[in-house]
Design a protein around this motif. Structure first.
Motif, mmCIF file in Angstrom:
data_model
loop_
_atom_site.group_PDB
_atom_site.id
_atom_site.type_symbol
_atom_site.label_atom_id
_atom_site.label_comp_id
_atom_site.label_asym_id
_atom_site.label_seq_id
_atom_site.Cartn_x
_atom_site.Cartn_y
_atom_site.Cartn_z
ATOM 1 N N ALA A 1 0.824 -1.207 0.000
ATOM 2 C CA ALA A 1 0.000 0.000 0.000
ATOM 3 C C ALA A 1 0.855 1.253 0.000
ATOM 4 N N SER A 2 2.019 1.181 0.698
ATOM 5 C CA SER A 2 2.881 2.359 0.743
ATOM 6 C C SER A 2 3.487 2.660 -0.615
ATOM 7 N N VAL A 3 3.840 1.583 -1.380
ATOM 8 C CA VAL A 3 4.373 1.791 -2.725
ATOM 9 C C VAL A 3 3.305 2.392 -3.617
ATOM 10 N N ALA A 4 2.074 1.862 -3.516
ATOM 11 C CA ALA A 4 0.993 2.386 -4.343
ATOM 12 C C ALA A 4 0.706 3.837 -4.002
ATOM 13 N N SER A 5 0.703 4.156 -2.710
ATOM 14 C CA SER A 5 0.415 5.534 -2.326
ATOM 15 C C SER A 5 1.539 6.469 -2.739
ATOM 16 N N ALA A 6 2.787 5.948 -2.758
ATOM 17 C CA ALA A 6 3.919 6.786 -3.149
ATOM 18 C C ALA A 6 3.826 7.203 -4.610
ATOM 19 N N PRO B 1 -1.320 9.369 -8.242
ATOM 20 C CA PRO B 1 -1.321 10.727 -8.820
ATOM 21 C C PRO B 1 -1.757 11.760 -7.792
ATOM 22 N N ARG B 2 -1.081 12.907 -7.821
ATOM 23 C CA ARG B 2 -1.379 13.993 -6.896
ATOM 24 C C ARG B 2 -1.743 15.239 -7.681
ATOM 25 N N ALA B 3 -2.577 16.042 -7.099
ATOM 26 C CA ALA B 3 -2.983 17.291 -7.753
ATOM 27 C C ALA B 3 -1.865 18.317 -7.635
ATOM 28 N N PRO B 4 -1.466 18.949 -8.728
ATOM 29 C CA PRO B 4 -0.425 19.987 -8.659
ATOM 30 C C PRO B 4 -0.994 21.287 -8.104
ATOM 31 N N HIS B 5 -0.120 22.249 -7.896
ATOM 32 C CA HIS B 5 -0.554 23.541 -7.372
ATOM 33 C C HIS B 5 -1.389 24.318 -8.391
ATOM 34 N N PHE B 6 -1.121 24.079 -9.669
ATOM 35 C CA PHE B 6 -1.839 24.780 -10.726
ATOM 36 C C PHE B 6 -2.404 23.755 -11.715
ATOM 37 N N PRO C 1 18.486 13.528 -5.653
ATOM 38 C CA PRO C 1 17.499 13.001 -6.602
ATOM 39 C C PRO C 1 17.541 13.751 -7.931
ATOM 40 N N SER C 2 17.220 13.045 -8.991
ATOM 41 C CA SER C 2 17.193 13.633 -10.326
ATOM 42 C C SER C 2 15.853 14.299 -10.592
ATOM 43 N N MET C 3 15.748 14.977 -11.720
ATOM 44 C CA MET C 3 14.509 15.673 -12.076
ATOM 45 C C MET C 3 13.330 14.708 -12.168
ATOM 46 N N GLY C 4 13.537 13.561 -12.832
ATOM 47 C CA GLY C 4 12.454 12.598 -12.971
ATOM 48 C C GLY C 4 11.985 12.064 -11.633
ATOM 49 N N SER C 5 12.918 11.855 -10.712
ATOM 50 C CA SER C 5 12.544 11.375 -9.384
ATOM 51 C C SER C 5 11.706 12.408 -8.652
ATOM 52 N N TRP C 6 12.070 13.669 -8.778
ATOM 53 C CA TRP C 6 11.296 14.728 -8.113
ATOM 54 C C TRP C 6 9.899 14.845 -8.726
ATOM 55 N N VAL C 7 9.805 14.634 -10.050
ATOM 56 C CA VAL C 7 8.489 14.729 -10.701
ATOM 57 C C VAL C 7 7.552 13.648 -10.181
ATOM 58 N N THR C 8 8.031 12.397 -10.107
ATOM 59 C CA THR C 8 7.178 11.321 -9.610
ATOM 60 C C THR C 8 6.921 11.476 -8.118
ATOM 61 N N TYR C 9 7.863 12.023 -7.389
ATOM 62 C CA TYR C 9 7.664 12.238 -5.950
ATOM 63 C C TYR C 9 6.596 13.300 -5.702
ATOM 64 N N GLY C 10 6.589 14.334 -6.520
ATOM 65 C CA GLY C 10 5.649 15.421 -6.314
ATOM 66 C C GLY C 10 4.299 15.215 -6.965
ATOM 67 N N LEU C 11 4.280 14.543 -8.136
ATOM 68 C CA LEU C 11 3.033 14.400 -8.893
ATOM 69 C C LEU C 11 2.525 12.966 -8.983
ATOM 70 N N GLY C 12 3.380 11.984 -8.675
ATOM 71 C CA GLY C 12 2.965 10.597 -8.788
ATOM 72 C C GLY C 12 2.836 10.160 -10.235
ATOM 73 N N SER C 13 2.069 9.103 -10.460
ATOM 74 C CA SER C 13 1.879 8.574 -11.811
ATOM 75 C C SER C 13 0.458 8.061 -11.944
ATOM 76 N N ASN D 1 -0.407 5.721 -13.939
ATOM 77 C CA ASN D 1 -0.339 4.284 -14.205
ATOM 78 C C ASN D 1 0.362 3.602 -13.035
ATOM 79 N N GLN D 2 -0.351 2.745 -12.313
ATOM 80 C CA GLN D 2 0.205 2.055 -11.154
ATOM 81 C C GLN D 2 0.865 0.733 -11.508
ATOM 82 N N ASN D 3 0.819 0.329 -12.786
ATOM 83 C CA ASN D 3 1.387 -0.952 -13.204
ATOM 84 C C ASN D 3 2.689 -0.797 -13.989
ATOM 85 N N LEU D 4 3.074 0.418 -14.299
ATOM 86 C CA LEU D 4 4.312 0.682 -15.023
ATOM 87 C C LEU D 4 5.091 1.765 -14.288
ATOM 88 N N PRO D 5 6.407 1.809 -14.487
ATOM 89 C CA PRO D 5 7.180 2.855 -13.811
ATOM 90 C C PRO D 5 6.771 4.251 -14.267
#
Length: 268
Positions: free
Chosen positions: A44-49, A52-57, A173-185, A187-191
């Motif tokens: 559940a923690s991986v899925a929640s990590a 998808p999250r709502a951005p500021h704008f 962390p790299s740019m891509g890591s920050w994007v997924t950390y802040g916005l999520g994805s 698709n929960q079945n693919l990276p």
């Protein structure tokens, strides 16, 4: 649990050894429940990590594609005209520019080199583009060129780390890591963050350019190689079928069940 332990009066006369002998299976069930709960929480923690999250704008872009072309043309030959550099072309660098600075590959007092290409303004925005990029110049109003970024880095590896990770040393962390950390994805079945390698896939800074750094490992970039298996360790080894590779799984499960049964017997 044995019915013996449901009667408080009977429980008072039960020894410690008798309690463990009769409740071995019960304790095993408790341990199993604890393990399953732990795994479910981890899943559940991986899925929640990656949820998808709502951005500021309100977003307009649905995805991010970042092209890092190692060995690309110089900025002074493409989008960044330097009239003063052309004026001093061929002359030695002024002493005050390099005094006290140690360069990795430059010895002595080097000469300045301006761009041999002509620049012109294009589009309604008036973007200055080199004659080497006529097709890019035709879409000047549809792209953005940032000229305000500066750095003192002159080695490729450190400059690449600064570009991708915002820091000149590994561990961030790299740019891509920050994007997924802040916005999520979505698709929960693919990276949510993948890296496509071209050619031999060599970069000066290596895998640190898509590292998750100190973020959870789920935000690590997944590399797709240009040669061989796109992703390592997913295909079957040479000479082994899918069925043969799957045989150890039930064998390991059976061994695990046998060990658990043996422990239950030992408790008795």
């Amino acid at each position: 649990m044995n019915a013996l332990f449901t009667d408080p009066q009977t429980l008072q006369g039960v020894s410690r050894r008798e309690m463990f002998r009769r409740s071995g299976i019960g304790f095993g069930a408790l341990a199993l429940n604890a393990l399953l709960a732990r795994d479910s929480v981890a899943a559940a923690s991986v899925a929640s990590a990656m949820s998808p999250r709502a951005p500021h704008f309100a977003p307009r872009a649905r995805s991010v594609i970042f092209l890092h072309m190692v060995g690309g043309p110089s900025h002074v030959d493409s989008f960044d005209p330097k009239p003063a550099l052309n004026k001093w072309d061929g002359q030695q660098v002024p002493e005050e520019f390099i005094k006290g600075i140690q360069f990795g590959f430059i010895k002595g007092r080097p000469a300045l080199m301006g761009s041999p290409y002509k620049f012109a303004r294009h589009g309604r925005c008036g973007m200055e583009v080199s004659e080497q990029l006529p097709h890019i110049a035709s879409i000047a109003d549809d792209i953005t060129v940032v000229r305000s970024m500066v750095t003192d880095e002159f080695n490729h590896a450190n400059a690449q780390l600064l570009l991708h990770n915002g820091f000149r040393r590994v561990g961030r962390p790299s740019m891509g890591s920050w994007v997924t950390y802040g916005l999520g994805s979505e698709n929960q079945n693919l990276p949510g963050f993948v890296v496509l390698m071209a050619g031999n896939g060599m970069t000066n800074a290596g895998t640190a350019l898509w590292s998750n750094g100190f973020l959870p490992s789920v935000h690590q970039g997944v590399m797709f190689r240009a040669q061989g298996d796109a992703v390592l360790n997913l295909s079957n080894p040479a000479g082994m079928s899918h069925a043969e590779r799957g045989e150890p799984v039930p064998a390991c499960a059976a061994a695990g069940r046998a060990r658990r049964a043996l422990r239950a017997v030992e408790f008795r």
